[in-house]
Design an enzyme around this catalytic site. Structure first.
Site, PDB file in Angstrom:
ATOM      1  N   LEU A  87       7.359 -94.473 -16.686  1.00  0.00           N
ATOM      2  CA  LEU A  87       8.683 -93.929 -16.162  1.00  0.00           C
ATOM      3  C   LEU A  87       9.944 -94.346 -17.011  1.00  0.00           C
ATOM      4  O   LEU A  87       9.824 -94.509 -18.411  1.00  0.00           O
ATOM      5  CB  LEU A  87       8.842 -94.533 -14.613  1.00  0.00           C
ATOM      6  CG  LEU A  87       7.746 -94.230 -13.682  1.00  0.00           C
ATOM      7  CD1 LEU A  87       8.127 -95.074 -12.350  1.00  0.00           C
ATOM      8  CD2 LEU A  87       7.498 -92.882 -13.416  1.00  0.00           C
ATOM      9  N   GLY A  93       2.599-101.933 -20.503  1.00  0.00           N
ATOM     10  CA  GLY A  93       1.328-102.132 -20.878  1.00  0.00           C
ATOM     11  C   GLY A  93       0.447-101.129 -19.976  1.00  0.00           C
ATOM     12  O   GLY A  93       0.774-100.536 -18.656  1.00  0.00           O
ATOM     13  N   LYS A 104      -0.418 -89.820 -10.235  1.00  0.00           N
ATOM     14  CA  LYS A 104      -0.232 -88.429 -11.074  1.00  0.00           C
ATOM     15  C   LYS A 104      -1.547 -87.856 -10.528  1.00  0.00           C
ATOM     16  O   LYS A 104      -1.636 -86.478 -10.288  1.00  0.00           O
ATOM     17  CB  LYS A 104      -0.187 -88.625 -12.443  1.00  0.00           C
ATOM     18  CG  LYS A 104       1.168 -89.182 -13.066  1.00  0.00           C
ATOM     19  CD  LYS A 104       2.343 -87.972 -13.197  1.00  0.00           C
ATOM     20  CE  LYS A 104       3.658 -88.619 -13.399  1.00  0.00           C
ATOM     21  NZ  LYS A 104       4.504 -87.718 -13.674  1.00  0.00           N
ATOM     22  N   ALA A 205      16.549 -89.776 -26.850  1.00  0.00           N
ATOM     23  CA  ALA A 205      15.664 -88.884 -27.841  1.00  0.00           C
ATOM     24  C   ALA A 205      14.168 -89.260 -27.711  1.00  0.00           C
ATOM     25  O   ALA A 205      13.749 -89.386 -29.020  1.00  0.00           O
ATOM     26  CB  ALA A 205      16.588 -89.226 -29.150  1.00  0.00           C
ATOM     27  N   ASN A 297      13.897 -92.120 -14.362  1.00  0.00           N
ATOM     28  CA  ASN A 297      13.143 -92.659 -13.063  1.00  0.00           C
ATOM     29  C   ASN A 297      12.988 -94.122 -13.353  1.00  0.00           C
ATOM     30  O   ASN A 297      12.631 -94.708 -14.264  1.00  0.00           O
ATOM     31  CB  ASN A 297      11.815 -92.049 -12.695  1.00  0.00           C
ATOM     32  CG  ASN A 297      11.933 -90.473 -12.526  1.00  0.00           C
ATOM     33  OD1 ASN A 297      12.883 -90.371 -11.665  1.00  0.00           O
ATOM     34  ND2 ASN A 297      11.407 -89.712 -13.196  1.00  0.00           N
TER      35      ASN A 297
HETATM   36  N1  NDP Z   1      12.590 -86.699 -14.113  1.00  0.00           N
HETATM   37  C1  NDP Z   1      11.456 -86.444 -14.925  1.00  0.00           C
HETATM   38  O1  NDP Z   1      10.562 -85.679 -14.633  1.00  0.00           O
HETATM   39  C2  NDP Z   1      10.981 -87.458 -16.120  1.00  0.00           C
HETATM   40  C3  NDP Z   1      11.738 -88.165 -16.525  1.00  0.00           C
HETATM   41  N2  NDP Z   1      11.668 -89.225 -17.319  1.00  0.00           N
HETATM   42  C4  NDP Z   1      12.652 -90.031 -17.668  1.00  0.00           C
HETATM   43  O2  NDP Z   1      13.085 -90.083 -19.039  1.00  0.00           O
HETATM   44  C5  NDP Z   1      13.233 -91.477 -19.363  1.00  0.00           C
HETATM   45  C6  NDP Z   1      12.585 -91.352 -20.842  1.00  0.00           C
HETATM   46  O3  NDP Z   1      11.176 -91.520 -20.719  1.00  0.00           O
HETATM   47  P1  NDP Z   1      10.417 -90.896 -22.152  1.00  0.00           P
HETATM   48  O4  NDP Z   1      11.282 -89.989 -23.000  1.00  0.00           O
HETATM   49  O5  NDP Z   1       8.782 -90.880 -21.607  1.00  0.00           O
HETATM   50  O6  NDP Z   1      10.739 -92.407 -23.027  1.00  0.00           O
HETATM   51  P2  NDP Z   1      10.529 -92.704 -24.398  1.00  0.00           P
HETATM   52  O7  NDP Z   1      10.317 -94.179 -24.765  1.00  0.00           O
HETATM   53  O8  NDP Z   1       9.637 -91.778 -25.077  1.00  0.00           O
HETATM   54  O9  NDP Z   1      12.169 -92.350 -24.737  1.00  0.00           O
HETATM   55  C7  NDP Z   1      13.063 -93.109 -24.288  1.00  0.00           C
HETATM   56  C8  NDP Z   1      14.246 -92.701 -25.122  1.00  0.00           C
HETATM   57  O10 NDP Z   1      15.593 -93.125 -24.309  1.00  0.00           O
HETATM   58  C9  NDP Z   1      16.073 -93.668 -25.171  1.00  0.00           C
HETATM   59  N3  NDP Z   1      17.219 -94.795 -24.374  1.00  0.00           N
HETATM   60  C10 NDP Z   1      16.648 -95.756 -23.522  1.00  0.00           C
HETATM   61  N4  NDP Z   1      17.692 -96.167 -23.002  1.00  0.00           N
HETATM   62  C11 NDP Z   1      18.869 -95.928 -23.400  1.00  0.00           C
HETATM   63  C12 NDP Z   1      20.247 -96.106 -23.284  1.00  0.00           C
HETATM   64  N5  NDP Z   1      20.742 -96.766 -22.265  1.00  0.00           N
HETATM   65  N6  NDP Z   1      20.955 -95.066 -23.818  1.00  0.00           N
HETATM   66  C13 NDP Z   1      20.708 -94.105 -24.608  1.00  0.00           C
HETATM   67  N7  NDP Z   1      19.450 -93.825 -24.877  1.00  0.00           N
HETATM   68  C14 NDP Z   1      18.492 -94.738 -24.445  1.00  0.00           C
HETATM   69  C15 NDP Z   1      15.502 -94.410 -26.334  1.00  0.00           C
HETATM   70  O11 NDP Z   1      16.317 -94.589 -27.458  1.00  0.00           O
HETATM   71  P3  NDP Z   1      15.775 -95.293 -28.732  1.00  0.00           P
HETATM   72  O12 NDP Z   1      15.201 -93.921 -29.475  1.00  0.00           O
HETATM   73  O13 NDP Z   1      16.948 -95.586 -29.426  1.00  0.00           O
HETATM   74  O14 NDP Z   1      14.724 -96.190 -28.174  1.00  0.00           O
HETATM   75  C16 NDP Z   1      14.426 -93.246 -26.440  1.00  0.00           C
HETATM   76  O15 NDP Z   1      15.027 -92.350 -27.258  1.00  0.00           O
HETATM   77  C17 NDP Z   1      12.603 -92.350 -18.446  1.00  0.00           C
HETATM   78  O16 NDP Z   1      13.610 -93.096 -17.663  1.00  0.00           O
HETATM   79  C18 NDP Z   1      11.637 -91.438 -17.623  1.00  0.00           C
HETATM   80  O17 NDP Z   1      11.438 -91.908 -16.144  1.00  0.00           O
HETATM   81  C19 NDP Z   1      10.349 -88.811 -18.411  1.00  0.00           C
HETATM   82  C20 NDP Z   1       9.782 -87.876 -17.950  1.00  0.00           C
HETATM   83  C21 NDP Z   1       9.740 -87.194 -16.771  1.00  0.00           C
HETATM   84  C1  PYR Z   2       8.424 -88.358 -13.860  1.00  0.00           C
HETATM   85  C2  PYR Z   2       7.836 -89.003 -14.958  1.00  0.00           C
HETATM   86  O1  PYR Z   2       6.722 -88.546 -15.349  1.00  0.00           O
HETATM   87  C3  PYR Z   2       8.418 -90.111 -15.616  1.00  0.00           C
HETATM   88  O2  PYR Z   2       9.623 -90.416 -14.978  1.00  0.00           O
HETATM   89  O3  PYR Z   2       7.769 -90.697 -16.355  1.00  0.00           O
HETATM   90 MG    MG Z   3       5.885 -89.844 -17.032  1.00  0.00          MG
END
Ligand code: NDP
Ligand code: PYR
Ligand code: MG
Length: 761
Positions: A87, A93, A104, A205, A297
């Site tokens: 999330l 881990g 899921k 990103a 999330n």
């Molecule tokens: N609503 C939904 O269905 C979903 C929601 N999400 C949510 O999206 C978020 C990211 O997930 P995911 O893409 O899988 O994770 P990743 O680890 O792949 O990516 C996280 C990204 O968020 C950036 N980031 C983290 N904290 C900050 C901040 N405070 N300000 C700006 N950028 C930040 C990171 O930056 P950097 O590259 O610099 O490390 C990175 O680019 C989570 O909170 C997840 O719960 C994900 C999937 C589905």
């Molecule tokens: C919803 C989801 O898959 C996540 O937040 O990572």
């Molecule tokens: Mg997910």
């Protein structure tokens, strides 16, 4: 302590303890595997295993496609993670990711009848991970990658897609992108914007963010109008710090450097980053009628309440189920795989993703019919700022999304088993809906509209306290905990339960001003049944069931729930001293058994030991009445060991007589009997009796006696894997439900909700 911020306390939320109990109660975790074939006899063993199993083995070796006919592969998806981006909680881990992955998997099953297993792979090495997964292809019809951090997830998914011939789908990328795109289409429509001129800033990103941006660009969004930010700020052309090729692909020429600068004047904010990343000042600086999708999330970049304090012209969505507009991939992955598996797609391509997004977007614009309104907790939504996307419980999703995905797969030539009859496919999809879920949904929804005061008679029990809190948290009304306040508070403190919250009321029986009224009331009922005034005083002072039932009888509560500490029949006797049957009705117990997508009501599972013919007819009427109130068209089978006179026997005589009594009463529902259970439940067996008056298999089973009712429902539960709700008491003049001594929190809350429902109708 609540799992959410204090500001969220008024919401439908859960406590940390509830979350832990939910996962640990009964069989730990959320999943089990159950066989689909009998494994009882030597013959079964010979067929399922050696030597019989050799036959499908050879057939599959000769023609691999037959694996879909002879194994579970075609309906089986693996949810695979290494836990590097669980999330928005970060890299905790592989093991810690297991609750999410199990979750899921059950969502696959619950929403789209896709069987699924979670696999947690304990490596952060990309090559090791790929090698682990690539060789698992023969086991599954699809691979759902989950919560793997960027940029590793891009490499992993790309390479697995190249080497595997089944759909490999990173849910955080594409699932999220599809739902966000659907929400965006609708939010743009509502605010009079288009893909060409709208300016969007995406914070994050990583996996989800990059995929969202790529999908909306593929759908026509102007690439020049998108700014991506990460922990280092704006991703501009020429930036070197914290970059990778996936970020570079979306870098733009701009002199803005921080998120605050980027969002100034932006029309849309996408948050796929972390809790609290969008500040109130940033919200202030967005364009008029901004679109804010705070999708992190479990806690979003900003909450809808926080936005509302700043401006009232925003469309806000989050990833959570307890706010309107849930933009979460749960709306996508079950249904997308359903469609892909049904046509044996070799991949999930862009056309299939776009088809899913468009189908989802159009669904939100349609009127919400009656049978769907329940999924929306009574607030029958209208397309608008508070409703840009359907909720995951919307029963239309199972028909709409897989159909769109399957069609797109066929049109783009990736379907290995195209569907020829789309109408029949649509019907098959609808049949996968879980009927009881909508029934319970309807009950909860009705109660939320007319909240009720339910007394939890055994208020000193920890389980009752937790259930009461869950009842109040779900906005079903006031939960009255009955007991000694001091004891309750001591226990609550020890267990970390907060009783001082809205919706919880403590009633101390000993100190209540109503003791006199309850005693007089009960004495009037019992004085000619061998009770002295002091006996009744003792019952009211010392016995929670008598106190609670008197509260309900005198209108101080709308209903009650009890049963944890006392066996069922004793609790029932206690209640019957205080409350009678409704005039013209009979109190009976009805259990609802859910098995393999089928729901049957079984009666009488609580009250009558050996009912007479007259009583059996009453039981049929009460059970049919409940079935109607739950939204079913009752088809009542009067069960026996014999069917229509064969074999003849004295015990079936009562059942035959009951059918005649129903004939004489000219009741307004279908019934027939006597018949054996297989005749009632299996249409092929029923066809042997063409004169049978039931128009389909029975959904209400009237048992000839309590022992057969009790034995069969317990066997269904223990051996048949059925979920059994109840017995539900029906026929009382006031609303009372009794749980079994082994009830779990969720059973208690369900019965409390049913008590509330019965109190209001
Ligand atoms: N609503 C939904 O269905 C979903 C929601 N999400 C949510 O999206 C978020 C990211 O997930 P995911 O893409 O899988 O994770 P990743 O680890 O792949 O990516 C996280 C990204 O968020 C950036 N980031 C983290 N904290 C900050 C901040 N405070 N300000 C700006 N950028 C930040 C990171 O930056 P950097 O590259 O610099 O490390 C990175 O680019 C989570 O909170 C997840 O719960 C994900 C999937 C589905
Ligand atoms: C919803 C989801 O898959 C996540 O937040 O990572
Ligand atoms: Mg997910």
């Amino acid at each position: 302590m609540p799992a959410t911020d204090k500001s969220d306390r008024t919401r439908t939320s859960v406590t940390e303890q509830e979350a832990l109990d939910f996962h640990s109660q009964g069989r730990p975790g959320k999943l089990e595997i159950s066989p689909t074939k009998p494994m009882a006899t030597q013959r079964d063993l010979s067929l399922a295993y050696s030597p019989g199993v050799a036959v499908p083995v050879k057939a599959i070796a000769e023609d691999p496609a037959t694996a879909y006919d002879y194994t579970a592969r075609g309906n089986m998806v693996a949810v695979i993670s290494n836990g590097t981006a669980i999330l928005g909680l970060g890299n905790l881990g592989a093991l810690a990711s297991k609750p999410v992955m199990e979750g899921k998997s059950v969502l696959f099953k619950r929403f789209a009848d896709v069987d699924s297993i979670d696999l947690e792979v304990d490596t952060e090495n990309v090559d090791e991970f790929i090698n682990c997964v690539r060789f698992l292809g023969p086991s599954f019809g699809g691979i759902n990658l989950e919560d793997i951090k960027a940029p590793d997830c891009f490499i992993i998914e790309q390479r697995l897609r190249e080497v595997m011939d089944i759909p490999v789908f990173h849910d955080d990328q594409h699932g999220t992108a599809i739902i966000a795109a659907a929400g965006l289409i609708n939010a743009l429509t509502l605010t009079g914007r288009d893909f060409k001129t709208t300016k969007l800033v995406c914070n994050g990103a990583g996996a989800a963010a990059i995929a969202c941006i790529e999908l909306i660009k593929a759908m026509g969004f102007n690439p020049q109008n998108i700014i991506l930010c990460d922990t280092k700020g704006v991703i501009f052309k020429g930036r070197t710090e914290g970059m990778n090729q996936w970020k570079s692909a979306h870098a733009v020429e701009t002199d803005r450097r921080t998120l605050a600068e980027a969002v100034e004047g932006a029309d849309v904010f996408f948050g796929l980053s972390a809790k609290g990343a969008l500040s109130p000042d940033m919200v202030r600086s967005l364009a008029p009628k901004p679109i804010i999708f705070a999708m992190a999330n479990p806690d979003p970049e900003i909450t809808p309440e926080e936005v509302a304090q700043i401006r009232d012209d925003a469309i806000v969505a989050t990833g959570r189920s307890d706010y309107p507009n849930q933009v979460n991939n749960v709306l996508g992955f079950p249904y997308i795989f359903r469609g892909a598996l049904d046509v044996r797609a070799s991949t999930i391509n862009d056309a299939m993703k776009i088809a899913a997004a468009e189908a989802l977007a159009s669904l939100a614009k349609e009127d919400v019919p009656d049978d769907v309104a329940a999924a929306y907790q009574g607030n029958r939504p209208r397309f608008g700022a508070q409703y840009i996307i359907p909720v995951p419980f919307d029963p239309r999703l199972i028909s709409a999304i897989p159909m769109a995905v399957a069609k797109a797969a066929m049109e783009t030539g990736v379907a290995r088993k195209p569907i020829t009859d789309l109408n029949a496919y649509g019907q098959q999809l609808s049949a996968r809906r879980d009927p009881i879920a909508s029934t319970l949904q309807r009950i909860y929804e009705r109660v939320r509209r007319q909240p009720k005061r339910i007394v939890f008679a055994e208020g000193e029990e920890v389980q009752m306290m937790r259930s009461a809190i869950a009842y109040a948290n779900q906005q079903l009304g006031t939960a009255i905990l009955l007991g000694r306040e001091e004891q309750m508070r001591e226990t609550a403190e020890r267990e970390g339960i907060d009783l001082d919250r809205p919706g919880i009321q403590i009633v101390n029986a000993r100190l209540s001003k109503r003791v006199g009224a309850y005693t007089d009331f009960l004495y009037a009922r019992l004085q000619r049944k061998g009770y002295l005034f002091r006996d009744v005083q003792r019952l009211i002072n010392n016995d929670r069931n008598h106190f609670a039932a008197s509260m309900v009888a005198l209108g101080d509560a709308d209903g009650m729930v009890t049963g944890l500490t006392r066996n069922y029949s004793t609790a029932l006797e206690d209640v019957r001293r205080c409350i009678d049957a409704k005039p013209g009705h009979r109190v009976i117990g009805v259990s609802i058994a859910l098995c393999r997508g089928r729901t049957v009501l079984v009666a009488d599972t609580a009250v009558h030991d050996m009912p007479s013919a007259e009583e059996l007819a009453d039981i049929a009427e009460e059970a049919a009445g409940l079935a109607k109130r739950l939204g079913y068209v009752p088809r009542v089978a009067m069960l026996a060991y014999s069917t229509f006179g064969h074999p003849s026997g004295e015990r079936s005589e009562r059942v035959r007589e009951a059918v005649k009594i129903l004939d004489r009463r000219r009741v307004d529902f279908e019934y027939d009997g006597e018949m054996a259970a297989d005749v009632a439940l299996n249409h092929r067996v029923m066809e042997q009796y063409p004169f049978c008056r039931l128009s389909g298999t029975a959904n209400v089973l009237v048992m000839p006696a309590f022992h057969s009712a009790s034995i069969s429902t317990k066997m269904l539960q223990e051996l048949g894997g059925s979920t059994v709700i109840g017995p539900l008491l029906v026929g009382f003049d006031k609303s009372v439900q009794i749980v079994s001594m082994s009830a779990k929190d969720s059973d208690i809350v369900n019965l409390a909700a049913i008590a509330a429902y019965n109190a209001g109708t």
